[in-house]
Design a protein around this motif. Structure first.
Motif, mmCIF file in Angstrom:
data_model
loop_
_atom_site.group_PDB
_atom_site.id
_atom_site.type_symbol
_atom_site.label_atom_id
_atom_site.label_comp_id
_atom_site.label_asym_id
_atom_site.label_seq_id
_atom_site.Cartn_x
_atom_site.Cartn_y
_atom_site.Cartn_z
ATOM 1 N N LEU A 127 -1.963 4.089 5.676
ATOM 2 C CA LEU A 127 -2.112 4.022 7.093
ATOM 3 C C LEU A 127 -3.243 4.660 7.766
ATOM 4 O O LEU A 127 -3.981 3.602 8.309
ATOM 5 C CB LEU A 127 -0.951 4.817 7.973
ATOM 6 N N SER A 128 -3.924 5.124 7.102
ATOM 7 C CA SER A 128 -5.312 5.953 7.299
ATOM 8 C C SER A 128 -6.332 5.022 6.987
ATOM 9 O O SER A 128 -7.234 4.486 7.932
ATOM 10 C CB SER A 128 -5.808 7.250 6.968
ATOM 11 N N ALA A 129 -6.429 4.412 5.819
ATOM 12 C CA ALA A 129 -7.369 3.292 5.455
ATOM 13 C C ALA A 129 -6.944 2.123 6.125
ATOM 14 O O ALA A 129 -8.046 1.465 6.529
ATOM 15 C CB ALA A 129 -7.145 3.145 3.939
ATOM 16 N N PHE A 130 -5.823 1.664 6.740
ATOM 17 C CA PHE A 130 -5.507 0.471 7.431
ATOM 18 C C PHE A 130 -6.228 0.482 8.596
ATOM 19 O O PHE A 130 -6.898 -0.271 9.436
ATOM 20 C CB PHE A 130 -4.088 0.339 7.613
ATOM 21 N N ALA A 131 -6.198 2.031 9.397
ATOM 22 C CA ALA A 131 -6.654 2.007 10.646
ATOM 23 C C ALA A 131 -8.160 2.206 10.658
ATOM 24 O O ALA A 131 -8.831 1.395 11.289
ATOM 25 C CB ALA A 131 -5.935 3.131 11.261
ATOM 26 N N SER A 132 -8.796 2.867 9.939
ATOM 27 C CA SER A 132 -10.184 3.058 9.854
ATOM 28 C C SER A 132 -11.008 2.221 9.096
ATOM 29 O O SER A 132 -12.027 1.536 9.657
ATOM 30 C CB SER A 132 -10.298 4.610 9.266
ATOM 31 N N ASP A 133 -10.591 1.862 7.838
ATOM 32 C CA ASP A 133 -11.314 0.864 6.964
ATOM 33 C C ASP A 133 -10.838 -0.492 7.480
ATOM 34 O O ASP A 133 -11.836 -1.521 7.243
ATOM 35 C CB ASP A 133 -10.906 1.061 5.538
ATOM 36 N N ASP A 277 8.221 3.810 24.072
ATOM 37 C CA ASP A 277 7.160 3.947 25.252
ATOM 38 C C ASP A 277 5.619 4.230 24.847
ATOM 39 O O ASP A 277 5.281 5.006 25.459
ATOM 40 C CB ASP A 277 7.554 4.877 26.195
ATOM 41 N N GLN A 278 5.507 3.888 23.638
ATOM 42 C CA GLN A 278 4.325 4.089 22.824
ATOM 43 C C GLN A 278 2.854 3.426 23.367
ATOM 44 O O GLN A 278 1.765 3.580 23.048
ATOM 45 C CB GLN A 278 4.210 3.942 21.455
ATOM 46 N N GLY A 279 3.258 2.616 24.272
ATOM 47 C CA GLY A 279 1.925 1.672 24.885
ATOM 48 C C GLY A 279 1.431 0.812 24.025
ATOM 49 O O GLY A 279 2.090 0.225 23.271
ATOM 50 N N PRO A 280 -0.032 0.509 24.341
ATOM 51 C CA PRO A 280 -0.476 -0.558 23.524
ATOM 52 C C PRO A 280 -0.679 -0.148 21.836
ATOM 53 O O PRO A 280 -1.046 -0.981 21.484
ATOM 54 C CB PRO A 280 -2.092 -0.253 24.169
ATOM 55 N N GLY A 281 -0.267 1.106 21.491
ATOM 56 C CA GLY A 281 -0.476 1.475 20.158
ATOM 57 C C GLY A 281 0.666 0.978 19.458
ATOM 58 O O GLY A 281 1.000 1.232 18.333
ATOM 59 N N LEU A 282 1.764 0.203 20.161
ATOM 60 C CA LEU A 282 2.854 -0.208 19.730
ATOM 61 C C LEU A 282 2.838 -1.005 18.488
ATOM 62 O O LEU A 282 3.229 -0.959 17.084
ATOM 63 C CB LEU A 282 3.640 -1.026 20.620
ATOM 64 N N THR A 286 2.994 1.894 15.870
ATOM 65 C CA THR A 286 4.444 1.951 15.704
ATOM 66 C C THR A 286 4.798 1.115 14.747
ATOM 67 O O THR A 286 6.057 1.191 13.904
ATOM 68 C CB THR A 286 5.191 1.937 17.144
ATOM 69 N N LEU A 287 4.565 -0.279 14.749
ATOM 70 C CA LEU A 287 5.187 -1.026 13.905
ATOM 71 C C LEU A 287 4.934 -0.862 12.299
ATOM 72 O O LEU A 287 5.881 -1.104 11.650
ATOM 73 C CB LEU A 287 4.499 -2.651 14.422
ATOM 74 N N PRO A 288 3.750 -0.445 12.033
ATOM 75 C CA PRO A 288 3.647 -0.069 10.462
ATOM 76 C C PRO A 288 4.459 1.109 10.221
ATOM 77 O O PRO A 288 5.246 0.846 9.031
ATOM 78 C CB PRO A 288 2.376 0.177 10.387
ATOM 79 N N GLN A 289 4.891 1.849 11.162
ATOM 80 C CA GLN A 289 5.863 2.872 10.730
ATOM 81 C C GLN A 289 7.381 2.358 10.633
ATOM 82 O O GLN A 289 7.948 2.695 9.717
ATOM 83 C CB GLN A 289 6.009 3.957 11.795
#
Length: 440
Positions: A127-133, A277-282, A286-289
């Motif tokens: 997940l970290s690589a998915f987000a940052s890289d 209610d995670q807002g724009p981060g959904l 949230t969906l990857p989780q």
């Protein structure tokens, strides 16, 4: 003047209009708005506002487009006069193009998510690589967004009937089939149906004025109202097309898509105890989780994100058509020059936003939510007061006249603009402060 390209049938028109509406507003924004503003009570208020405000506003924007056979610039010039109307149209068209630049960045991030889910699958270790890289890498997202821009312009260049209409006929049914499968998959999870049934017990006493106006704002946002998309697409409606019935089909299709997305996301997230209610981060957090925990999550996630990406792309395509169609209607540039201008403007803005993704949220508050409500308000005023009741009747009801038609016209001229104006005022900082003082 060249003959205007028109939709070939009502089915084609409705599918295209649903393709405009269904996008980030339905799949991304609607579930977290429900979670943040009253749960199922918000859902019922939202559906009420779709009927009372959304459908009349869609009718207004289509009437503005079809009666003038023009995009926002030409349409507002007819309604408000050449000087001020053209200025309004230019501002709204520019706003849409600016909004579309960061929207394409988000669509590119969804497309990347499709690839990542299909090739790697989501797990706690990547997940970290998915987000940052991936998502956070401007050098990756910018070329992908510009590629989507080029594809959108190529489709728009083929015209309404042979371009936009054709892809809408493919993407919208595909999205519907995928979401129906998603709903079945989610509701068969252990305990999902019971948890969802509990969630659907509305507590209207918990609703505040903020929640109510958030529901009205969501109805406007979700339908992609704003004096632009539906104005230019309305200009492609056939003269004998019934605007009221087509508007109802479009609004119901859009609301149905939002409900279907919620029917998949809400039960599944309740089962795995993820926050709604995670807002724009959904979408990207949230969906990857969710897909990590869900049985068959790799296939389910890939399908869902692919369907989501296709519908989001249709909304972006509509924004490009607003820019291209609006500038073409001005008559000052030839079509190749219009496409070159729109493409260059969008590409520059995409590059900026891709490397400054933190700007997307604040920009969307101004160019998305705020200007969308303002554009919808101006479109309702343009039809109700600029063009006048006679044109409204002709566009909506033809030769027939009765008290129901008079009531609908009164509602559009007075009540709908008042409701939209209230959303604009109460969504501002002074408006929110006033609600807090009043205890809402």
């Amino acid at each position: 003047m060249a003959k205007r390209d028109l939709f070939s049938s009502r089915t084609a028109a409705v599918l295209t209009m649903i393709g405009v509406s269904v996008g980030l507003g339905n799949v991304w924004r609607f579930p977290y708005m429900m979670g943040s503003h009253g749960g199922s009570a918000f859902l019922f208020i939202y559906l009420l506002f779709v009927v009372l405000f959304g459908i009349p506003a869609v009718m207004a924007e289509w009437a503005l487009g079809r009666s003038t056979r023009s995009g926002p610039i030409g349409a507002f010039a007819v309604a408000f006069g050449k000087r001020w109307g053209s200025l309004v149209g230019i501002v709204l068209t520019t706003t849409v193009l600016i909004a579309n630049s960061y929207y394409l960045v988000v669509v590119a991030m969804v497309v990347y998510s499709v690839w990542f889910s299909a090739v790697h699958g989501f797990d706690q270790n990547n997940l970290s690589a998915f987000a940052s890289d991936g998502l956070g890498n401007g050098w990756l997202i910018a070329p992908l967004a510009i590629g989507l821009l080029g594809l959108g312009l190529a489709i728009a260049a083929r015209g309404v009937r042979h371009g936009i209409q054709q892809v809408s006929r493919l993407f919208v049914p595909f999205f519907g089939l995928v979401v129906l499968y998603m709903i079945f998959h989610a509701l068969t999870l252990p305990g999902a149906a019971a948890r969802f049934a509990d969630f659907l017990q509305p507590d209207f006493t918990a609703l505040t004025a903020t929640n109510v106006f958030a529901a009205l704002g969501q109805a406007i946002f979700s339908l992609s109202l704003g004096g632009t998309f539906f104005v230019i697409y309305g200009s492609y409606l056939r003269a004998n097309e019934s605007i009221p019935s087509t508007a109802m089909l479009t609004a119901l299709g859009d609301a149905g898509a939002a409900l279907c997305a919620a029917l998949f996301l809400v039960p599944a997230m309740l089962v795995f105890q993820l926050e709604l209610d995670q807002g724009p981060g959904l979408v990207f957090e949230t969906l990857p989780q969710l897909f990590i925990h869900m049985p068959g999550g790799r296939i389910v996630g890939t399908l869902f994100l692919l369907a989501f990406a296709l519908m989001a792309f249709l909304s972006s395509l509509a924004a490009l058509q607003v820019g291209v169609g609006g500038l073409t209607d001005l008559g000052r540039l030839k079509p190749p020059q219009v496409f070159l201008f729109v493409g260059a403007m969008e590409a520059v803005l995409i590059l900026v936003t891709s490397f400054h993704q933190e700007w997307i949220g604040p920009m969307d508050l101004v160019f998305g939510s705020g200007m969308q409500c303002l554009g919808c308000l101006l479109a309702c005023l343009a039809v109700g007061w600029g063009l006048g009741k006679a044109i409204m009747r002709d566009q909506w009801f033809g030769e027939t006249r009765n008290w129901i038609h008079q009531a609908i016209i009164f509602w559009l001229r007075w009540i709908v603009p008042a409701g939209i104006l209230a959303v604009l005022i109460l969504a501002s900082d002074p408006g929110r402060a006033l609600l807090e003082v009043l205890g809402f």
